[in-house]
Design an enzyme around this catalytic site. Structure first.
Site, PDB file in Angstrom:
ATOM      1  N   CYS A  31     -48.585 -33.585  -0.162  1.00 24.09           N
ATOM      2  CA  CYS A  31     -49.882 -33.703   0.500  1.00 24.09           C
ATOM      3  C   CYS A  31     -50.526 -32.331   0.703  1.00 24.09           C
ATOM      4  O   CYS A  31     -49.857 -31.301   0.571  1.00 24.09           O
ATOM      5  CB  CYS A  31     -49.726 -34.411   1.842  1.00 24.09           C
ATOM      6  SG  CYS A  31     -49.432 -36.184   1.688  1.00 24.09           S
ATOM      7  N   HIS A  77     -54.410 -33.316   5.550  1.00 20.01           N
ATOM      8  CA  HIS A  77     -54.099 -33.439   6.970  1.00 20.01           C
ATOM      9  C   HIS A  77     -53.957 -32.087   7.643  1.00 20.01           C
ATOM     10  O   HIS A  77     -53.786 -31.039   7.005  1.00 20.01           O
ATOM     11  CB  HIS A  77     -52.834 -34.283   7.168  1.00 20.01           C
ATOM     12  CG  HIS A  77     -51.573 -33.672   6.625  1.00 20.01           C
ATOM     13  ND1 HIS A  77     -50.777 -32.813   7.352  1.00 20.01           N
ATOM     14  CD2 HIS A  77     -50.957 -33.813   5.422  1.00 20.01           C
ATOM     15  CE1 HIS A  77     -49.727 -32.458   6.632  1.00 20.01           C
ATOM     16  NE2 HIS A  77     -49.813 -33.044   5.454  1.00 20.01           N
TER      17      HIS A  77
END
Length: 530
Positions: free
Chosen positions: A441, A422
């Site tokens: 992440c 992301h």
């Protein structure tokens, strides 16, 4: 070399001994069949294999010389691949062949050869270890082939070609193998020589420390031979290249971090290569003609197409704390979400935000408190202090915005670990040398450009498509067609198509655990003389 020649002479004698035995009439060879059945009794695959071929030999018959020779030659080369050679010692197998003077003896040698073949085939093709048993954060299983199918396929093959095809055929493995042999020869010559004394060495400096640095760089192949005793432009360039190859800021100054890396011995680097070869076996060859590759230790995400890098961006990965480390696995990227909502993971909600809300119900005002029916709850109506991490009944969400924790786009490959790639509003972290700051992440420095490249296969105007969705301000899902394989890997030794092998720090200590497990399995580092 003499040992190998002597071994092959003994093997020829063993083959000769087998060849002098009469070709058996299989219906009457009860002793051979019984010996095979007994030796294979606890191995379901071998039991079925020999039963379905009516106990016809694979290795010890008069016409099996090519198979025996191909297996022995492969086992002799097992050490070059960083395998535990004691598992399939060719000398033990040769002795069994020489001792096979009866049908019963041949039956035992037959099954021993099959066991060694299967162990070697599995080890060299898909790895010595079971990844998750060594490091729980490795969420991939080695792509083991069914043992019965493996030996059955071999029985119908050209032996030498089959054994050669077991060796991983990826360019990375081939280059790692060359680097391993190079380091072994280097160790046979004494390694890289004396370490460089501590300090900070800058252009223009001189003295014994600079001479030691020069000698080390020459031995490592970063400089041509030189008598210069000054930190000149040539040495500065060599230091910068070394820094680039080792994940360091290429400032051309040999300070503590650079000296620590430059003083790491060749044996340690050899261990890293052996681990990388094992990891390459785990990953298997089928990665997708076009795929996303994230090397956690290298802090980069790349798009690879037909074996070539077509896009790369810096990344931020999970912190070194055990519960924040980025796991390793492969999956399929299905879509991207433009203007994403951040659904705060429950672990973060109860560990980090609930204590804040207990002290001040209006803390973390950028987040919405949502009940089980998806309704936004007024904070003033909630007594947060009554809840524990186990009983907290709400979800926390951050609506799409420039300040959203996920930035303006996320790339989804749905998985049980809740890991994805992301954007992020925290751009300053990308300038750091070590970029382990997330909860697991992967954050991207250039997410828009990453999106354009992914979309380039499904539209003539990827940038236009992306920004048309972006400017709506609403959360939008864009499916990827075709979907793109994603591989999250962890390599501290990485080869380059042109140039030297890059050696990176063992960020989470995983490679150290893998090497320890390989050593326990019987893998030994070696120095090659001559």
């Amino acid at each position: 070399m003499g040992t190998v020649l002597a071994r092959r002479a003994l093997l020829a004698a063993a083959f000769g001994a087998l060849a002098t035995m009469a070709v058996p009439v299989w219906a009457g060879q009860a002793a051979f069949a019984q010996a095979v059945a007994t030796a294979a009794a606890k191995d379901a695959a071998l039991t079925q294999f020999y039963r379905q071929r009516n106990y016809e030999p694979l290795w010890t018959g008069n016409r099996d010389r090519a198979r025996r020779k191909a297996l022995i030659q492969a086992l002799e080369d097992a050490g070059a691949h960083g395998l535990p050679v004691a598992r399939y010692d060719p000398e033990v197998l040769e002795a069994a062949f020489r001792a096979a003077r009866s049908d019963a003896g041949r039956g035992k040698a037959e099954v021993l050869a099959s066991r060694m073949f299967l162990q070697y085939a599995q080890d060299i093709q898909t790895g010595v270890l079971e990844p998750a048993r060594v490091v729980s954060a490795i969420k991939r299983a080695a792509p083991r082939r069914d043992r019965l199918a493996q030996i059955d396929a071999f029985s119908k093959s050209t032996p030498r070609a089959y054994m050669r095809a077991l060796v991983p055929q990826t360019p990375e493995y081939e280059r790692l193998l060359k680097e391993k042999l190079h380091l072994e020869r280097l160790l046979g010559q004494g390694g890289w020589g004396p370490k460089v004394p501590g300090g900070v060495y800058r252009p223009g400096a001189g003295g014994s420390g600079v001479v030691a640095l020069r000698n080390r760089l020459i031995a490592m192949g970063y400089m041509k031979r030189s008598a210069s005793q000054v930190y000149d432009a040539g040495m500065q360039k060599a230091v910068q290249q070394f820094q680039l190859d080792h994940g360091l800021t290429p400032d051309g100054v040999a300070g503590p971090g650079t000296l620590e890396a430059i003083n790491i011995p060749a044996t340690t680097r050899l261990g890293q290569v052996v681990v990388a070869m094992e990891r390459e076996r785990w990953l298997g060859p089928n990665r997708g003609k076009r795929h996303v590759l994230v090397n956690i230790t290298d802090f980069h995400a790349r798009i690879i197409e037909n074996g070539k890098e077509v896009f790369a961006t810096r990344s931020v990965v999970g912190k070194t704390a055990p519960d924040h480390q980025t796991p390793e696995f492969s999956d399929m990227m299905e879509h991207m979400v433009i203007n994403p909502t951040w659904n705060v993971p429950r672990s973060i909600a109860v560990k980090e935000y609930l204590p804040l809300l207990k002290r001040n119900p209006h803390a973390a005002s950028h987040l919405r408190v949502v009940d089980s029916r998806g309704r936004t709850v007024s904070r003033g109506s909630v007594n947060f202090s009554q809840y524990t991490p186990q009983t907290f009944p709400y979800a926390l969400k951050q609506p799409p915005s420039d300040g959203n924790a996920l930035g303006l786009v996320k790339f989804m490959f749905p998985n049980r670990y809740n890991i994805y790639l992301h954007d992020t509003p925290s751009k300053s972290l990308f300038s750091r040398e070590t970029r382990a700051f997330s909860h697991g992440c992967i954050r991207l420095n250039d997410p828009f450009e990453f999106a354009y490249e992914l979309l380039s296969k499904q539209t003539n105007d990827p940038q236009g498509l992306f920004h048309a969705r972006l400017k709506t301000g609403h959360e939008t899902v864009v499916e990827l067609t075709p979907q793109v394989p994603v591989h999250l890997i962890y390599r501290t030794a990485v080869t380059q198509p042109k140039g030297r092998t890059r050696y990176l720090p063992d960020l989470y200590g995983r490679d150290a655990r893998i090497f320890k497990a390989l050593h326990a399995a019987g893998v030994e580092l070696r120095a090659v003389r001559g």
